[in-house]
Design a protein around this motif. Structure first.
Motif, PDB file in Angstrom:
ATOM      1  N   THR A 123     -50.666 -14.984 -14.974  1.00 48.42           N
ATOM      2  CA  THR A 123     -51.723 -14.070 -14.738  1.00 48.42           C
ATOM      3  C   THR A 123     -52.166 -14.308 -12.841  1.00 48.42           C
ATOM      4  O   THR A 123     -51.895 -13.559 -12.097  1.00 48.42           O
ATOM      5  CB  THR A 123     -53.754 -14.380 -15.101  1.00 48.42           C
ATOM      6  N   ILE A 124     -52.198 -15.173 -12.380  1.00 48.04           N
ATOM      7  CA  ILE A 124     -52.302 -15.835 -10.971  1.00 48.04           C
ATOM      8  C   ILE A 124     -51.076 -15.467 -10.460  1.00 48.04           C
ATOM      9  O   ILE A 124     -50.784 -14.734  -8.996  1.00 48.04           O
ATOM     10  CB  ILE A 124     -53.222 -17.293 -10.268  1.00 48.04           C
ATOM     11  N   ILE A 125     -50.119 -15.914 -10.531  1.00 50.35           N
ATOM     12  CA  ILE A 125     -48.526 -15.965 -10.268  1.00 50.35           C
ATOM     13  C   ILE A 125     -48.795 -14.101  -9.984  1.00 50.35           C
ATOM     14  O   ILE A 125     -48.170 -13.808  -8.704  1.00 50.35           O
ATOM     15  CB  ILE A 125     -47.481 -16.239 -10.655  1.00 50.35           C
ATOM     16  N   TRP A 169     -48.500 -12.894  -6.244  1.00 48.71           N
ATOM     17  CA  TRP A 169     -46.990 -12.216  -5.400  1.00 48.71           C
ATOM     18  C   TRP A 169     -45.870 -11.202  -5.872  1.00 48.71           C
ATOM     19  O   TRP A 169     -45.238 -11.130  -6.029  1.00 48.71           O
ATOM     20  CB  TRP A 169     -46.285 -13.544  -5.667  1.00 48.71           C
ATOM     21  N   GLY A 170     -47.543 -10.556  -7.015  1.00 42.54           N
ATOM     22  CA  GLY A 170     -46.500  -9.214  -7.841  1.00 42.54           C
ATOM     23  C   GLY A 170     -46.233  -9.934  -9.142  1.00 42.54           C
ATOM     24  O   GLY A 170     -45.409 -10.678  -9.715  1.00 42.54           O
ATOM     25  N   PRO A 171     -46.016  -8.569  -9.842  1.00 41.08           N
ATOM     26  CA  PRO A 171     -45.441  -8.142 -11.304  1.00 41.08           C
ATOM     27  C   PRO A 171     -43.861  -9.280 -11.632  1.00 41.08           C
ATOM     28  O   PRO A 171     -43.832  -9.512 -12.415  1.00 41.08           O
ATOM     29  CB  PRO A 171     -46.209  -7.395 -11.552  1.00 41.08           C
ATOM     30  N   TYR A 172     -43.484  -9.519 -10.758  1.00 37.64           N
ATOM     31  CA  TYR A 172     -41.448  -9.360 -10.501  1.00 37.64           C
ATOM     32  C   TYR A 172     -41.627 -11.080 -10.335  1.00 37.64           C
ATOM     33  O   TYR A 172     -40.053 -11.407 -10.266  1.00 37.64           O
ATOM     34  CB  TYR A 172     -40.705  -8.715 -10.601  1.00 37.64           C
ATOM     35  N   PHE A 177     -55.786 -18.158   0.513  1.00 36.50           N
ATOM     36  CA  PHE A 177     -56.902 -17.405   0.276  1.00 36.50           C
ATOM     37  C   PHE A 177     -56.914 -16.451  -0.885  1.00 36.50           C
ATOM     38  O   PHE A 177     -58.115 -15.498  -1.459  1.00 36.50           O
ATOM     39  CB  PHE A 177     -57.487 -16.868   1.744  1.00 36.50           C
ATOM     40  N   LYS A 178     -55.791 -15.718  -1.424  1.00 35.09           N
ATOM     41  CA  LYS A 178     -55.342 -14.905  -2.473  1.00 35.09           C
ATOM     42  C   LYS A 178     -56.070 -15.604  -3.561  1.00 35.09           C
ATOM     43  O   LYS A 178     -57.277 -15.405  -5.028  1.00 35.09           O
ATOM     44  CB  LYS A 178     -54.343 -14.321  -2.134  1.00 35.09           C
ATOM     45  N   ILE A 179     -55.305 -16.424  -3.621  1.00 38.70           N
ATOM     46  CA  ILE A 179     -55.553 -17.944  -4.865  1.00 38.70           C
ATOM     47  C   ILE A 179     -57.236 -17.836  -4.857  1.00 38.70           C
ATOM     48  O   ILE A 179     -57.612 -17.551  -5.860  1.00 38.70           O
ATOM     49  CB  ILE A 179     -54.929 -19.418  -4.971  1.00 38.70           C
TER      50      ILE A 179
END
Length: 236
Positions: A182-184, A188-191, A164-166
């Motif tokens: 950008t999607i990742i 899932w967060g910047p790291y 759902f986030k995607i």
């Protein structure tokens, strides 16, 4: 088209500037042009246009650096117009803050369609910032961001939290290319690991749930080597 919609073209090739100017003027846009980066940036800061058409191969500064500079102080939609066809160049431009990318040569229909998409997205964000984000709706698919609900032709589609986030991220940016990174980063967060495998697995699951034929997607398109683009929102 509202004649108050102002577009700045930053392009060093005179014939391309002339072509784009005449095409946009015919549609009622107000057009102002600049032949290089420095005059373009100066123009953008003084005019504060509704949209920017930017060439990457400028004589005094690389277009990527222009995007980065503009993004330090403005969120004006930027459509890159460039002869650079390599996937990594497109990814770099999009990740640097461009909203879309058109490869030369291009026709007037493609140019106008990309401009309409960028302007609609920009205005939708402005409108939705003043109230709750309205649902995405296009060709039988509805994504209700507040209710965390996905409906396909009136039938509830169960998506996992990550799925759902995607879908939400793509829906909120419908009509625009969202790069893999950008999607990742957003999901899932910047790291997060920038390995695309986990995103591809989730996208395969999403397409099985949303697409009549996952091999020929109707709602979420793959921009090979770059990312994904969702069918444009047609809700008013």
């Amino acid at each position: 088209m509202n004649s108050k919609t102002t577009i700045v073209i930053v392009e060093d090739e005179k014939n391309i500037r002339t072509f784009m100017t005449s095409t946009l003027n015919a549609q009622g846009y107000k057009v102002i042009t600049a032949p290089n980066a420095n005059s373009g940036i100066s123009l953008i800061t003084s005019v504060c246009p509704d949209l920017i058409l930017l060439d990457l191969g400028l004589p005094d500064m690389d277009g990527i650096d222009v995007i980065k500079e503009i993004r330090t102080w403005a969120s004006i939609p930027i459509i890159v117009i460039s002869a650079r066809t390599q996937e990594q160049e497109k990814v770099l431009a999009l990740d640097s803050g461009a909203d879309d990318y058109i490869t030369k040569p291009f026709g007037s229909s493609e140019l106008l369609a990309r401009i309409r998409t960028a302007l609609r997205h920009s205005r939708r964000l402005l409108t939705d910032s003043l109230r709750s984000l309205r649902p995405y709706e296009s060709d039988g698919l509805i994504v209700d961001f507040e209710k965390h609900l996905t409906l396909l032709h009136g039938v509830d589609v169960h998506l996992t939290q990550v799925e759902f986030k995607i879908v939400s991220l793509l829906a909120q940016n419908s009509g625009r290319v969202m790069t893999y990174d950008t999607i990742i980063s957003n999901v899932w967060g910047p790291y997060a690991d920038d390995n695309n495998r986990i995103l591809r697995v989730n996208m395969a699951n999403i397409r099985r749930k949303l697409e009549e034929n996952p091999a020929e997607p109707h709602y979420i398109f793959t921009e090979i080597g770059i990312g994904y683009r969702m069918l444009e929102d047609n809700a008013e």
